[in-house]
Design an enzyme around this catalytic site. Structure first.
Site, PDB file in Angstrom:
ATOM      1  CE1 TYR A  51      -2.983  -3.075   0.391  1.00 57.22           C
ATOM      2  CE2 TYR A  51      -3.614  -2.325   2.575  1.00 57.22           C
ATOM      3  CZ  TYR A  51      -3.727  -3.229   1.540  1.00 57.22           C
ATOM      4  OH  TYR A  51      -4.617  -4.271   1.656  1.00 57.22           O
ATOM      5  CE  LYS A  76      -3.603  -7.106   4.553  1.00 56.38           C
ATOM      6  NZ  LYS A  76      -3.736  -5.657   4.336  1.00 56.38           N
ATOM      7  CG  HIS A 109      -1.134  -8.757   0.498  1.00 57.38           C
ATOM      8  ND1 HIS A 109      -0.736  -7.442   0.605  1.00 57.38           N
ATOM      9  CD2 HIS A 109      -2.445  -8.711   0.181  1.00 57.38           C
ATOM     10  CE1 HIS A 109      -1.750  -6.641   0.357  1.00 57.38           C
ATOM     11  NE2 HIS A 109      -2.804  -7.392   0.086  1.00 57.38           N
TER      12      HIS A 109
HETATM   13  N1  LIG Z   1      -5.804  -8.726   1.747  1.00 58.03           N
HETATM   14  C1  LIG Z   1      -6.104  -8.247   0.569  1.00 58.03           C
HETATM   15  O1  LIG Z   1      -5.757  -8.790  -0.475  1.00 58.03           O
HETATM   16  C2  LIG Z   1      -6.922  -6.977   0.487  1.00 58.03           C
HETATM   17  C3  LIG Z   1      -7.485  -6.591  -0.743  1.00 58.03           C
HETATM   18  C4  LIG Z   1      -8.243  -5.426  -0.778  1.00 58.03           C
HETATM   19  C5  LIG Z   1      -8.445  -4.683   0.390  1.00 58.03           C
HETATM   20  N2  LIG Z   1      -7.867  -5.073   1.564  1.00 58.03           N
HETATM   21  C6  LIG Z   1      -8.046  -4.288   2.817  1.00 58.03           C
HETATM   22  O2  LIG Z   1      -9.433  -4.091   3.032  1.00 58.03           O
HETATM   23  C7  LIG Z   1      -9.710  -2.693   3.143  1.00 58.03           C
HETATM   24  C8  LIG Z   1     -11.108  -2.404   2.659  1.00 58.03           C
HETATM   25  O3  LIG Z   1     -11.294  -2.796   1.317  1.00 58.03           O
HETATM   26  P1  LIG Z   1     -11.340  -1.758   0.093  1.00 58.03           P
HETATM   27  O4  LIG Z   1     -10.677  -0.470   0.474  1.00 58.03           O
HETATM   28  O5  LIG Z   1     -10.796  -2.476  -1.074  1.00 58.03           O
HETATM   29  O6  LIG Z   1     -12.885  -1.548  -0.186  1.00 58.03           O
HETATM   30  P2  LIG Z   1     -14.180  -1.131   0.696  1.00 58.03           P
HETATM   31  O7  LIG Z   1     -13.816  -0.891   2.106  1.00 58.03           O
HETATM   32  O8  LIG Z   1     -15.232  -2.116   0.371  1.00 58.03           O
HETATM   33  O9  LIG Z   1     -14.640   0.227   0.002  1.00 58.03           O
HETATM   34  C9  LIG Z   1     -13.889   1.394   0.079  1.00 58.03           C
HETATM   35  C10 LIG Z   1     -14.524   2.427  -0.867  1.00 58.03           C
HETATM   36  O10 LIG Z   1     -15.814   2.795  -0.391  1.00 58.03           O
HETATM   37  C11 LIG Z   1     -15.858   4.207  -0.193  1.00 58.03           C
HETATM   38  N3  LIG Z   1     -16.654   4.432   1.024  1.00 58.03           N
HETATM   39  C12 LIG Z   1     -16.337   4.016   2.279  1.00 58.03           C
HETATM   40  N4  LIG Z   1     -17.310   4.320   3.160  1.00 58.03           N
HETATM   41  C13 LIG Z   1     -18.265   4.952   2.458  1.00 58.03           C
HETATM   42  C14 LIG Z   1     -19.519   5.515   2.812  1.00 58.03           C
HETATM   43  N5  LIG Z   1     -19.967   5.456   4.069  1.00 58.03           N
HETATM   44  N6  LIG Z   1     -20.253   6.114   1.844  1.00 58.03           N
HETATM   45  C15 LIG Z   1     -19.804   6.145   0.557  1.00 58.03           C
HETATM   46  N7  LIG Z   1     -18.623   5.629   0.160  1.00 58.03           N
HETATM   47  C16 LIG Z   1     -17.852   5.027   1.093  1.00 58.03           C
HETATM   48  C17 LIG Z   1     -14.421   4.669  -0.054  1.00 58.03           C
HETATM   49  O11 LIG Z   1     -14.260   5.988  -0.515  1.00 58.03           O
HETATM   50  P3  LIG Z   1     -13.592   7.182   0.377  1.00 58.03           P
HETATM   51  O12 LIG Z   1     -12.302   6.665   0.952  1.00 58.03           O
HETATM   52  O13 LIG Z   1     -13.373   8.268  -0.637  1.00 58.03           O
HETATM   53  O14 LIG Z   1     -14.608   7.510   1.423  1.00 58.03           O
HETATM   54  C18 LIG Z   1     -13.699   3.689  -0.963  1.00 58.03           C
HETATM   55  O15 LIG Z   1     -13.753   4.123  -2.304  1.00 58.03           O
HETATM   56  C19 LIG Z   1      -8.583  -2.072   2.325  1.00 58.03           C
HETATM   57  O16 LIG Z   1      -8.442  -0.688   2.567  1.00 58.03           O
HETATM   58  C20 LIG Z   1      -7.415  -2.900   2.756  1.00 58.03           C
HETATM   59  O17 LIG Z   1      -6.963  -2.495   4.041  1.00 58.03           O
HETATM   60  C21 LIG Z   1      -7.128  -6.223   1.629  1.00 58.03           C
END
Ligand SMILES: NC(=O)c1ccc[n+]([C@@H]2O[C@H](COP(=O)([O-])OP(=O)(O)OC[C@H]3O[C@@H](n4cnc5c(N)ncnc54)[C@H](OP(=O)(O)O)[C@@H]3O)[C@@H](O)[C@H]2O)c1
Length: 272
Positions: A51, A76, A109
């Site tokens: 990240y 990770k 990861h």
């Molecule tokens: N282990 C892995 O392979 C892996 C893969 C992917 C992700 N992850 C982890 O999981 C975390 C979460 O997943 P993600 O970031 O991919 O997706 P997510 O949490 O499902 O969605 C994040 C998106 O939703 C928006 N958002 C959040 N809250 C909101 C709300 N209340 N209203 C409207 N929009 C909203 C955010 O925009 P804004 O920020 O602009 O509000 C961002 O664009 C990651 O940050 C990471 O730490 C791990």
């Protein structure tokens, strides 16, 4: 805001809800987001070497008044660093960037086939040395875990996989429960892709909550640790405001039927 915790298989406690910081285009916002989340009562931060923002997490921790031992930090090892020695090196780099002596959870990861066994051995070494309070994996489905158990001496404390109603595979949850592995879900909000799903909107209207809050609530009601990401304080606050209501059994079960294989990341079974 008080967030419940879960107890991992080695006795370490982990908050049930935390902040994800995967935000490659918004690195400048990550420090502020983590500071805001900590101020709101969040005590779990999910980062990763890839990240590129471990230093921002460190800066936020330093700027906050929250004692180190109250915050749970996950990072990770990235795919390019798999292998025994290179994982140990990658861990050192992460620790330096995070400005920490110990992380709370270190994860593989992705299950890169060639080296994942050696990588796990390196995590076991780091755990034995007390440099990480728990070790785990990410994007492991049962076949990857079956393979890991052939040689592992430590059972993973956590498996972090994509987890939303739209990619819900109960067999993975059941498998992890049976083995004492805590499931952690990423992309619980499906990055907003399902916010207008009429079935989800109808449920949200019944509770006077947003569709985002329903998705977070569904995860925590499964007992799955979840890490919604936002860099906006009002959204972080809303995403965490899910402990004053409970989905009825009927609504919970309806959400369990939403599977359509929508994923924001690769399918783990492509990594056999
Ligand atoms: N282990 C892995 O392979 C892996 C893969 C992917 C992700 N992850 C982890 O999981 C975390 C979460 O997943 P993600 O970031 O991919 O997706 P997510 O949490 O499902 O969605 C994040 C998106 O939703 C928006 N958002 C959040 N809250 C909101 C709300 N209340 N209203 C409207 N929009 C909203 C955010 O925009 P804004 O920020 O602009 O509000 C961002 O664009 C990651 O940050 C990471 O730490 C791990």
């Amino acid at each position: 805001m008080t967030i419940p915790s879960v107890t991992l298989n080695n006795g370490v406690t982990m908050p049930l809800l935390g902040l994800g910081v995967y935000a490659p285009k918004q690195r400048n916002d990550v420090q502020q987001a983590v500071e805001d989340a900590l101020a709101l009562g969040c005590r779990l931060i999910d980062t990763a070497a890839i990240y590129g923002n471990e230093r921002d997490v460190a800066a936020a921790l330093a700027a906050s008044n929250v004692p180190r031992n109250e915050v749970f930090i996950t990072t990770k090892v990235w795919n390019a660093d798999h292998g025994f020695d290179s994982t140990l090196r990658a861990f050192d780099e992460s620790l330096t960037k995070l400005g920490l002596d110990v992380v709370d959870l270190y994860l593989i990861h992705w299950p890169i086939r060639e080296h994942r066994r050696d990588t796990w051995r390196a995590l076991e070494r780091l755990y034995a040395e007390g440099r990480t309070r728990a070790i785990g994996v990410s994007n492991y489905y049962p076949p990857h875990l079956d393979e890991l158990f052939e040689t592992a001496t430590v059972t993973p404390a956590v498996n972090q996989i994509e987890f939303s109603p739209y990619c819900y595979v109960p067999e993975v949850l059941d498998y992890c429960r049976a083995k004492g592995i805590q499931l952690e879900g990423y992309a619980p909000l499906v990055r907003g892709q399902k916010q207008h799903d009429p079935r989800l909107v109808a449920i949200a209207e019944r509770y006077g909550k947003s569709t985002y809050q329903i998705l977070v609530r569904w995860s925590v009601q499964h007992g799955v640790v979840t890490i919604p990401k936002s860099v906006h304080k009002d959204r972080i606050r809303a995403n965490f405001d899910v402990f004053d209501f409970e989905l009825t059994e009927a609504d919970f079960q309806q959400l369990n039927t939403f599977f359509d294989n929508t994923r924001i990341a690769d399918h783990p079974m492509d990594y056999l």
